[in-house]
Design a protein around this motif. Structure first.
Motif, PDB file in Angstrom:
ATOM      1  N   TYR A  59      -2.658  -2.073   9.307  1.00 43.93           N
ATOM      2  CA  TYR A  59      -1.315  -2.612   9.160  1.00 43.93           C
ATOM      3  C   TYR A  59      -0.437  -2.099  10.293  1.00 43.93           C
ATOM      4  N   ALA A  87       4.690  -4.064  -3.772  1.00 43.60           N
ATOM      5  CA  ALA A  87       3.551  -4.794  -3.215  1.00 43.60           C
ATOM      6  C   ALA A  87       2.949  -5.642  -4.316  1.00 43.60           C
ATOM      7  N   THR A  90      -0.179  -8.958  -5.255  1.00 45.21           N
ATOM      8  CA  THR A  90      -1.297  -9.777  -4.817  1.00 45.21           C
ATOM      9  C   THR A  90      -1.700 -10.721  -5.933  1.00 45.21           C
ATOM     10  N   ILE A 132      -2.750  -8.091   0.214  1.00 53.62           N
ATOM     11  CA  ILE A 132      -1.597  -7.537  -0.505  1.00 53.62           C
ATOM     12  C   ILE A 132      -0.360  -7.798   0.338  1.00 53.62           C
ATOM     13  N   PHE A 162       3.454  -6.826   1.058  1.00 55.38           N
ATOM     14  CA  PHE A 162       4.369  -5.702   0.859  1.00 55.38           C
ATOM     15  C   PHE A 162       5.811  -6.142   1.082  1.00 55.38           C
TER      16      PHE A 162
END
Lengths: 114, 111
Positions: A35, B90, B92, B99, B101
């Motif tokens: 990320y 978060a 999903t 996921i 966020f």
């Protein structure tokens, strides 16, 4: 101790240079993720891998590359094609079986490109 | 429109106060909801996880989900200076392939 390690903590590079960020986990997790975190933007997925020798692009893969030759390791290369590489990079891992939605994060690498 | 919206704060409250952190979402396929806590210059850590509408309590923390309104909250009771951090929601869908966020709310608890 089980966990995820990322190195180095801080990294400085000149524009035009490729740089590789390290991520290692000893949690025996199948899935690993990269990320990018920028102020006010939360976490954005760059690449993820659910099994060795396989990986998929996330939302912002352009200018990045990865490899997954070992279960424990998922290095990220920030190439010179990435237009705004300065950011905080986070690596995460999770189990795929039994299915879990919990991702374990490393401490992050702060990359500064000038 | 972002799939997940979260007020970035910063939010500053005195020690002992009740804190409410909130997120809204637009994707009705989301079924699993999480709250992560991130201390400065560290990676996020999972604080709470829930998949049903209603409340889930863990010590001083309560996670609340309202699927009909697409709204989730995290309440912190008796807040402590050690709770000062950025809190990320978060979520999903059932595939858990990705996921999403929120942008995070920075919280500061004043002694």
């Amino acid at each position: 101790d089980g966990g995820i390690t990322q190195s180095p903590k801080y990294l400085f590079r000149k524009e035009g240079q490729n740089v590789t960020l390290s991520c290692e986990q000893n949690l025996n997790h199948d899935a690993m993720y990269w990320y990018r975190q920028d102020p006010g933007q939360g976490l954005r997925l760059i690449y993820y891998s659910q099994i060795v020798n396989d990986f998929q692009k996330g939302d912002i893969a352009e200018g990045y590359s990865v490899s997954r030759e070992k279960k424990e390791s998922f290095p990220l290369t920030v190439t010179s094609a990435q237009k705004n590489p300065t950011a905080f990079y986070l690596c995460a891992s999770s189990m795929t079986y039994p299915p879990t939605y919990e991702q374990y994060f490393g401490p992050g690498t702060r990359l500064t490109v000038t | 429109q972002k799939e997940v919206e979260q007020d970035p704060g910063p939010l500053s409250v005195p020690e002992g106060a009740i804190v409410s952190l909130n997120c809204t979402y637009s994707n009705s396929a989301f079924q699993y909801f999480m709250w992560y806590r991130q201390y400065s210059r560290k990676g996020p850590e999972l604080l709470m996880y829930t998949y049903s509408s209603g409340n889930k309590e863990d010590g001083r923390f309560t996670a609340q989900v309202d699927k009909s309104s697409k709204y989730i909250s995290l309440f912190i009771r008796d807040s402590q200076p050690s709770d000062s951090a950025t809190y990320l929601c978060a979520m999903t869908d059932s595939s858990a392939s990705k996921i999403i966020f929120g942008s995070g709310t920075r919280l500061s608890i004043r002694p």
